[in-house]
Design a protein around this motif. Structure first.
Motif, PDB file in Angstrom:
ATOM      1  N   LYS A 144       1.005  -1.202  -0.013  1.00  0.00           N
ATOM      2  CA  LYS A 144       0.098   0.008   0.016  1.00  0.00           C
ATOM      3  C   LYS A 144       1.008   1.430   0.001  1.00  0.00           C
ATOM      4  N   GLU A 148      -0.108   5.735  -5.835  1.00  0.00           N
ATOM      5  CA  GLU A 148      -0.570   4.434  -6.219  1.00  0.00           C
ATOM      6  C   GLU A 148       0.479   3.703  -7.128  1.00  0.00           C
ATOM      7  N   ILE A 151       2.754   1.242  -5.728  1.00  0.00           N
ATOM      8  CA  ILE A 151       2.401  -0.104  -5.372  1.00  0.00           C
ATOM      9  C   ILE A 151       2.819  -1.493  -6.101  1.00  0.00           C
TER      10      ILE A 151
END
Length: 283
Positions: A144, A148, A151
């Motif tokens: 996490k 984004e 990831i």
């Protein structure tokens, strides 16, 4: 936090490093005691791990000054991030732009996963000769992230393979009785320095989009050979005579210096050849 005083971009101390792990292993010992081995597999999930530091350009992407991306448009400024952007002014006092000025480089609640296997093998064919071999495989990813695009990327500083071999021989009799010699060989595969994203719009900053080209940069593998010699035994004939141990170690005997990764954008050269002498007395 991992070191007790690591700060996020707003100057707050980050939460402690926490984790949950599973470890399974097998152990074997031969009946004559000459072979001992263990094989371990593990998986660990961590939150706020030390090696999850975010780079300066990534922090700018996570905490933009405006929602539109236009640094001069105050109508879309994000109030929560206002303290992170310092205005630049000309000689007349007019604002000409903004500079990103975080108080720290940590982002709370980043999560990672580490998994791998470890093998330790001890073999003592005689009382005088001892052999050890160790191997470890490690794989890491970011589970996490506030950004984004990070990831599922490998954690900086990760080395997939490492191995260690040691041989030691003790002289049982003669003038060299109780003397010992040995050697150790260490290997660590090239570790990831970081994953870098391309500047596709040529504005001087990396871009973080799903289709942005990215490049994993690995530094050198690490090789190091050590040799050692010494003596251990009693300083006298009585039952309670003190014991002593003298040893000389030559680390990195071939002076093999490598540039290795130690984490996000952090690197160091391995130590050059050193000679260390030590003595221990037990009464």
């Amino acid at each position: 936090s991992p070191s007790g005083f690591e700060y996020d971009v707003f100057g707050e101390i980050t939460p402690p490093e926490t984790g949950r792990g599973i470890e399974l292993g097998l152990k074997y010992s031969s009946g004559d005691g000459k072979i001992n081995a263990q094989l371990t597999a593990f998986r660990i999930e961590k939150k706020n791990e030390k090696n999850t530091n975010i780079t300066y350009s990534q922090l700018q992407e996570i905490f933009p000054r405006t929602a539109s991306g236009d640094i001069m448009d105050d109508s879309t400024a994000i109030a929560a991030n206002a303290s992170l952007w310092v205005p630049r002014r000309n000689d007349d006092g007019d604002i000409t732009g903004y500079s990103f000025d975080p108080k720290g480089n940590r982002v709370a609640n980043e999560e990672t996963r580490s998994e791998g296997v470890e093998l330790d093998l001890y073999y003592n064919p005689t009382k005088q000769l001892s052999l050890f071999f160790g191997y470890a495989y490690l794989d890491t990813i970011k589970l996490k992230s506030s950004l984004e695009e990070l990831i599922d990327l490998t954690i900086p500083g990760t080395s997939n393979h490492s191995a260690n071999f040691t041989a030691r021989y003790t002289f049982p009799s003669g003038k060299l009785k109780n003397c010992f010699i040995g050697a150790n060989q260490k290997y660590r595969s090239a570790a990831l320095l970081n994953t870098y994203f391309a500047d596709t719009d040529f504005d001087g900053n990396a871009d973080y989009e799903s289709d942005t080209p990215r490049y994993e940069v690995y530094l050198e593998a690490q090789h190091s050979t050590d040799i050692f010699a010494g003596w251990q035994g009693k300083l006298g004939k009585g039952r309670n005579a003190p014991r002593a141990r003298f040893q000389v170690i030559v680390n990195n005997v071939f002076d093999n210096i490598n540039l290795v990764s130690t984490g996000s954008n952090n690197a160091r050269y391995t130590d050059s050849k050193t000679v260390t002498a030590s003595a221990t007395f037990t009464f």
